[in-house]
Design a protein around this motif. Structure first.
Motif, mmCIF file in Angstrom:
data_model
loop_
_atom_site.group_PDB
_atom_site.id
_atom_site.type_symbol
_atom_site.label_atom_id
_atom_site.label_comp_id
_atom_site.label_asym_id
_atom_site.label_seq_id
_atom_site.Cartn_x
_atom_site.Cartn_y
_atom_site.Cartn_z
ATOM 1 N N ASN A 103 0.811 -1.225 0.000
ATOM 2 C CA ASN A 103 0.000 0.000 0.000
ATOM 3 C C ASN A 103 0.840 1.269 0.000
ATOM 4 N N ARG A 104 2.158 1.124 0.116
ATOM 5 C CA ARG A 104 3.047 2.284 0.151
ATOM 6 C C ARG A 104 4.033 2.297 -1.018
ATOM 7 N N LEU A 105 3.816 1.432 -1.991
ATOM 8 C CA LEU A 105 4.718 1.364 -3.137
ATOM 9 C C LEU A 105 4.555 2.579 -4.049
ATOM 10 N N PRO A 106 5.624 3.361 -4.248
ATOM 11 C CA PRO A 106 5.537 4.499 -5.168
ATOM 12 C C PRO A 106 5.199 4.073 -6.599
ATOM 13 N N ALA A 113 3.393 8.385 -2.177
ATOM 14 C CA ALA A 113 2.732 7.209 -1.596
ATOM 15 C C ALA A 113 2.714 7.226 -0.071
ATOM 16 N N ALA A 114 3.686 7.869 0.564
ATOM 17 C CA ALA A 114 3.738 7.900 2.030
ATOM 18 C C ALA A 114 2.869 9.005 2.620
ATOM 19 N N GLY A 134 -4.512 -3.358 -6.251
ATOM 20 C CA GLY A 134 -4.162 -4.360 -5.254
ATOM 21 C C GLY A 134 -4.557 -3.940 -3.854
ATOM 22 N N PHE A 135 -5.514 -3.020 -3.751
ATOM 23 C CA PHE A 135 -5.928 -2.476 -2.460
ATOM 24 C C PHE A 135 -7.186 -3.186 -2.000
#
Length: 199
Positions: A103-106, A113-114, A134-135
């Motif tokens: 969920n934090r992949l740029p 993303a962060a 993919g969420f």
């Protein structure tokens, strides 16, 4: 029926802690983003839920209450890793799906993303999930969370009542100390300041 009783115990038992963790993280981010907090406060006094759904999605993206799940490969397959190398996955292999990292992949969510930006979900309609990215904060298919509807109702009710009475403000210097276990918790809790609103 024992099956119904088991489902009810799961719904109430598992749903209590996970909803509490999620709402703590939502309050933390709303305290840090007063313009989003103000807009959400206004929306929660109506029958609209567009911003509410985006805040839920973005909070669960950054702080997935269930940070990872394990699955067993039903058949042999291959995947390509981040370096472009093909990896074989044999039938029966145990896999870890690390939602907290995914969920934090740029590469998926962008250079920011962060950052807490509920508007990244403006183009995604429907329920809470965004499968193309993919969420899947409540899972998917036969293994999806039985308490999703209850969790969303609790969240809307809690946030409406809280924001009606209080302004959320950040605690200077505080950042959650994330602990990823069965649930995503924070050592020492999650802190925000509550300031009574002048009505």
């Amino acid at each position: 029926d024992a099956d119904v009783l088991d489902q009810l115990v799961t719904l109430i038992g598992a749903g209590h802690d996970t909803s509490a963790y999620f709402l703590c993280y939502a309050c933390f981010e709303l305290a840090r983003h007063p313009h989003i907090q103000d807009a959400l406060r206004k929306e929660l006094s109506t029958n609209e839920d567009d911003l509410f759904r985006r805040v839920v999605r973005e909070t669960l993206r950054l702080y997935p209450v269930i940070p990872m799940v394990t699955r067993v490969a039903a058949r042999a397959t291959t995947v390509v890793d981040g370096c472009g190398t093909e990896k074989a996955i044999p039938k029966g292999a145990r896999l870890i799906v690390p939602f907290f990292l995914l969920n934090r992949l740029p590469e998926v969510w962008g250079a920011d993303a962060a950052d807490f930006k509920p508007d990244r979900f403006l183009a995604i309609s429907g329920g809470v999930a965004a499968p193309a990215q993919g969420f899947l904060p409540f899972g998917s298919g036969a293994r999806s969370c039985v308490g999703q509807g209850l969790a969303l109702l609790e969240a809307r009710t809690f946030l409406r009542e809280l924001l009606d009475e209080y302004e959320l403000r950040p605690v200077p210097g505080f950042a959650p100390s994330i602990k990823a276990g069965v649930s995503l918790t924070s050592a020492g809790g999650v802190r925000v300041r509550l300031v009574k609103r002048a009505v």
